[in-house]
Write an enzyme that holds these catalytic residues in place. Structure first.
Site, PDB file in Angstrom:
ATOM      1  CB  CYS A   1      -0.954  -0.008   1.228  1.00 29.32           C
ATOM      2  SG  CYS A   1      -2.049  -1.405   1.176  1.00 29.32           S
TER       3      CYS A   1
ATOM      4  CG  HIS B   1      -3.568   3.664   2.751  1.00 32.03           C
ATOM      5  ND1 HIS B   1      -3.828   3.360   1.193  1.00 32.03           N
ATOM      6  CD2 HIS B   1      -3.356   2.292   3.227  1.00 32.03           C
ATOM      7  CE1 HIS B   1      -4.031   1.870   1.267  1.00 32.03           C
ATOM      8  NE2 HIS B   1      -3.909   1.422   2.288  1.00 32.03           N
TER       9      HIS B   1
ATOM     10  CG  ASN C   1      -6.672  -0.969   1.200  1.00 30.53           C
ATOM     11  OD1 ASN C   1      -5.868  -0.624   0.411  1.00 30.53           O
ATOM     12  ND2 ASN C   1      -6.137  -1.301   2.373  1.00 30.53           N
TER      13      ASN C   1
HETATM   14  O1  UT7 Z   1      -3.877  -1.304   3.805  1.00 22.83           O
HETATM   15  C1  UT7 Z   1      -3.164  -2.117   4.377  1.00 22.83           C
HETATM   16  C2  UT7 Z   1      -3.482  -1.852   5.808  1.00 22.83           C
HETATM   17  N1  UT7 Z   1      -4.798  -2.604   6.105  1.00 22.83           N
HETATM   18  C3  UT7 Z   1      -5.459  -2.259   6.817  1.00 22.83           C
HETATM   19  O2  UT7 Z   1      -5.195  -0.771   7.332  1.00 22.83           O
HETATM   20  C4  UT7 Z   1      -6.382  -2.954   7.473  1.00 22.83           C
HETATM   21  C5  UT7 Z   1      -6.552  -2.780   8.949  1.00 22.83           C
HETATM   22  N2  UT7 Z   1      -7.814  -3.437   9.854  1.00 22.83           N
HETATM   23  C6  UT7 Z   1      -9.001  -3.138   9.623  1.00 22.83           C
HETATM   24  O3  UT7 Z   1      -9.156  -2.129   8.944  1.00 22.83           O
HETATM   25  C7  UT7 Z   1      -9.937  -3.539  10.730  1.00 22.83           C
HETATM   26  O4  UT7 Z   1      -9.227  -4.416  11.783  1.00 22.83           O
HETATM   27  C8  UT7 Z   1     -11.189  -4.688  10.047  1.00 22.83           C
HETATM   28  C9  UT7 Z   1     -11.853  -3.764   9.160  1.00 22.83           C
HETATM   29  C10 UT7 Z   1     -10.127  -5.727   9.299  1.00 22.83           C
HETATM   30  C11 UT7 Z   1     -11.663  -5.325  11.281  1.00 22.83           C
HETATM   31  O5  UT7 Z   1     -12.459  -4.460  11.901  1.00 22.83           O
HETATM   32  P1  UT7 Z   1     -12.033  -4.749  13.612  1.00 22.83           P
HETATM   33  O6  UT7 Z   1     -13.046  -3.707  13.920  1.00 22.83           O
HETATM   34  O7  UT7 Z   1     -10.490  -4.700  13.808  1.00 22.83           O
HETATM   35  O8  UT7 Z   1     -13.158  -6.124  13.982  1.00 22.83           O
HETATM   36  P2  UT7 Z   1     -12.401  -7.164  14.363  1.00 22.83           P
HETATM   37  O9  UT7 Z   1     -11.340  -8.191  13.455  1.00 22.83           O
HETATM   38  O10 UT7 Z   1     -11.897  -7.197  15.880  1.00 22.83           O
HETATM   39  O11 UT7 Z   1     -13.548  -8.226  14.657  1.00 22.83           O
HETATM   40  C12 UT7 Z   1     -14.715  -7.980  15.135  1.00 22.83           C
HETATM   41  C13 UT7 Z   1     -15.862  -8.768  15.035  1.00 22.83           C
HETATM   42  C14 UT7 Z   1     -15.271 -10.427  15.003  1.00 22.83           C
HETATM   43  O12 UT7 Z   1     -16.299 -11.242  15.548  1.00 22.83           O
HETATM   44  P3  UT7 Z   1     -16.406 -11.543  17.298  1.00 22.83           P
HETATM   45  O13 UT7 Z   1     -15.192 -12.278  17.491  1.00 22.83           O
HETATM   46  O14 UT7 Z   1     -16.402 -10.360  17.902  1.00 22.83           O
HETATM   47  O15 UT7 Z   1     -17.670 -12.487  17.289  1.00 22.83           O
HETATM   48  C15 UT7 Z   1     -15.157 -10.597  13.658  1.00 22.83           C
HETATM   49  O16 UT7 Z   1     -15.214 -12.361  13.434  1.00 22.83           O
HETATM   50  O17 UT7 Z   1     -16.396  -8.828  13.610  1.00 22.83           O
HETATM   51  C16 UT7 Z   1     -16.310 -10.062  13.103  1.00 22.83           C
HETATM   52  N3  UT7 Z   1     -16.121  -9.718  11.560  1.00 22.83           N
HETATM   53  C17 UT7 Z   1     -17.169  -9.646  10.811  1.00 22.83           C
HETATM   54  N4  UT7 Z   1     -18.407  -9.462  10.769  1.00 22.83           N
HETATM   55  C18 UT7 Z   1     -19.160  -9.209   9.872  1.00 22.83           C
HETATM   56  C19 UT7 Z   1     -14.736  -9.676  10.808  1.00 22.83           C
HETATM   57  N5  UT7 Z   1     -15.104  -9.427   9.702  1.00 22.83           N
HETATM   58  C20 UT7 Z   1     -16.360  -9.350   9.396  1.00 22.83           C
HETATM   59  C21 UT7 Z   1     -17.222  -9.051   8.276  1.00 22.83           C
HETATM   60  N6  UT7 Z   1     -18.585  -9.074   8.699  1.00 22.83           N
HETATM   61  N7  UT7 Z   1     -16.736  -8.775   7.040  1.00 22.83           N
END
Ligand code: UT7
Length: 318
Positions: free
Chosen positions: A113, A245, A275
């Site tokens: 990225c 970004h 992204n």
């Molecule tokens: O450009 C390169 C750099 N990349 C980034 O900058 C990405 C960085 N990370 C992010 O943007 C975020 O961490 C995500 C958008 C990927 C995830 O958001 P989060 O708030 O960190 O969520 P999480 O991974 O802590 O997951 C929270 C919950 C989980 O469920 P439980 O364990 O709380 O029951 C996940 O399983 O959300 C669940 N989950 C989803 N639910 C619905 C994860 N992905 C999804 C989804 N839809 N697509």
């Protein structure tokens, strides 16, 4: 003293759109979750056979038109991508062939990225030292090709697009400074574990530990924007625009808070295309230049963060 300045910008998104509602039918997710956790509403995906260089060519021609430069007069191409058309020739050289600027240096940088920030930094140096007069800097990706569309953790995030700028020499900046970093210790948090030398896996797909990446991105980008202002002795109140970004609206908001910048001074396009990795910063820049928000003479802070980790920033007088 010679500086480089952005003479023109361009971008391009492929026609096919996948909305959050479309994704609801593909994986266990919801429009509400995607919008509230990421800010993304839709993403664009290249058609079968449409490549990273195809997208780049559209963006590059728009940047050249905006700068009033003929494609055959480009004398340097730096191309950021992590999804190249071929193992070789590199995407910069493939683009050079299409533009008809034969014989000039053209290459790709593979810093995920942060690819555009690295390409911009290198091109800026070449213009500053007088070795390039019309330097094309491109970020272009077809991340849909390395996205596992059955993995809700990544399928909702990554997509395709391209952005480009044309740098020319100027008596005043222009690009005031660029700052690049990488730290391979974090390799396992975000990677695509397949390659020519290590061998191709059955499934070519991005692996990401989302919440760990999120926390480190917020910290490193916060440090990067402060480093950029400090290097130039510029106070945060002098900034006109943050062009970040476009990975996640919550990461963008955290960086804006670090700068004490209201969101109306931040260019946000993530809702439109998700992204797009190396394409994300030049895409957002082009949108805001063309819709009249970013005007000549304004002070911009550009930043990006991605797999590696790699990250970079630039202070630019547009
Ligand atoms: O450009 C390169 C750099 N990349 C980034 O900058 C990405 C960085 N990370 C992010 O943007 C975020 O961490 C995500 C958008 C990927 C995830 O958001 P989060 O708030 O960190 O969520 P999480 O991974 O802590 O997951 C929270 C919950 C989980 O469920 P439980 O364990 O709380 O029951 C996940 O399983 O959300 C669940 N989950 C989803 N639910 C619905 C994860 N992905 C999804 C989804 N839809 N697509």
């Amino acid at each position: 003293m010679i500086y480089s300045r952005i003479a023109g910008t361009g971008s391009h998104l492929p026609e096919k759109v996948i909305s959050n509602f479309d994704l609801e039918k593909m994986v266990d997710t919801s429009d509400e979750w995607i919008r509230s956790r990421t800010g993304i509403e839709r993403r664009h995906v290249a058609a079968d056979g449409e490549t990273t260089v195809d997208l780049a060519e559209h963006a590059a021609r728009r940047a050249l038109d905006a700068a009033g430069v003929r494609p055959e007069d480009v004398d340097f191409i730096a191309f950021g991508t992590t999804t190249p058309d071929l193992v070789f020739p590199n995407c910069g050289t493939l683009l050079q062939r299409r533009l008809g600027c034969r014989g000039v240096p053209a290459f790709s940088v593979e810093t995920a990225c942060a690819g555009f920030m690295y390409a911009l930094s290198i091109a800026d140096k070449y213009v500053r030292c007088g070795e390039a007069q019309r330097a094309l800097v491109v970020g272009s990706e077809t991340l849909s090709r390395i996205t596992d569309w059955s993995d809700r953790g990544t399928a909702v995030l990554f997509a395709d697009g391209a952005g480009a700028v044309l740098l020319e020499p100027a008596a005043a900046p222009g690009v005031l400074s660029t700052h690049l970093h990488s730290d391979g210790v974090y390799k396992d948090l975000l990677y695509c574990g397949s390659g020519v030398s290590s061998g191709f896996a059955d499934k070519l797909a991005i692996s990401m530990a989302g919440s760990e990446v999120f926390k480190i991105a917020v910290t490193k980008l916060g440090q990067a924007v402060e480093e950029t202002l400090a290097a130039n002795g510029v106070d945060r109140t002098a900034l006109d625009w943050l062009v970040p970004h476009q990975a996640n609206i919550r990461i963008i908001e955290a960086t804006a808070r670090r700068l004490d910048l209201p969101m109306r001074r931040v260019i946000v396009t993530v809702q439109e295309h998700g992204n797009t990795s190396a394409a994300s910063v030049p895409l957002a820049l082009d949108v805001a230049v063309r819709d009249g928000r970013i005007k000549r003479g304004e002070l911009l802070l550009l930043e990006a963060f991605g797999g590696g980790f790699t990250w970079g920033s630039a202070l630019v007088r547009y």
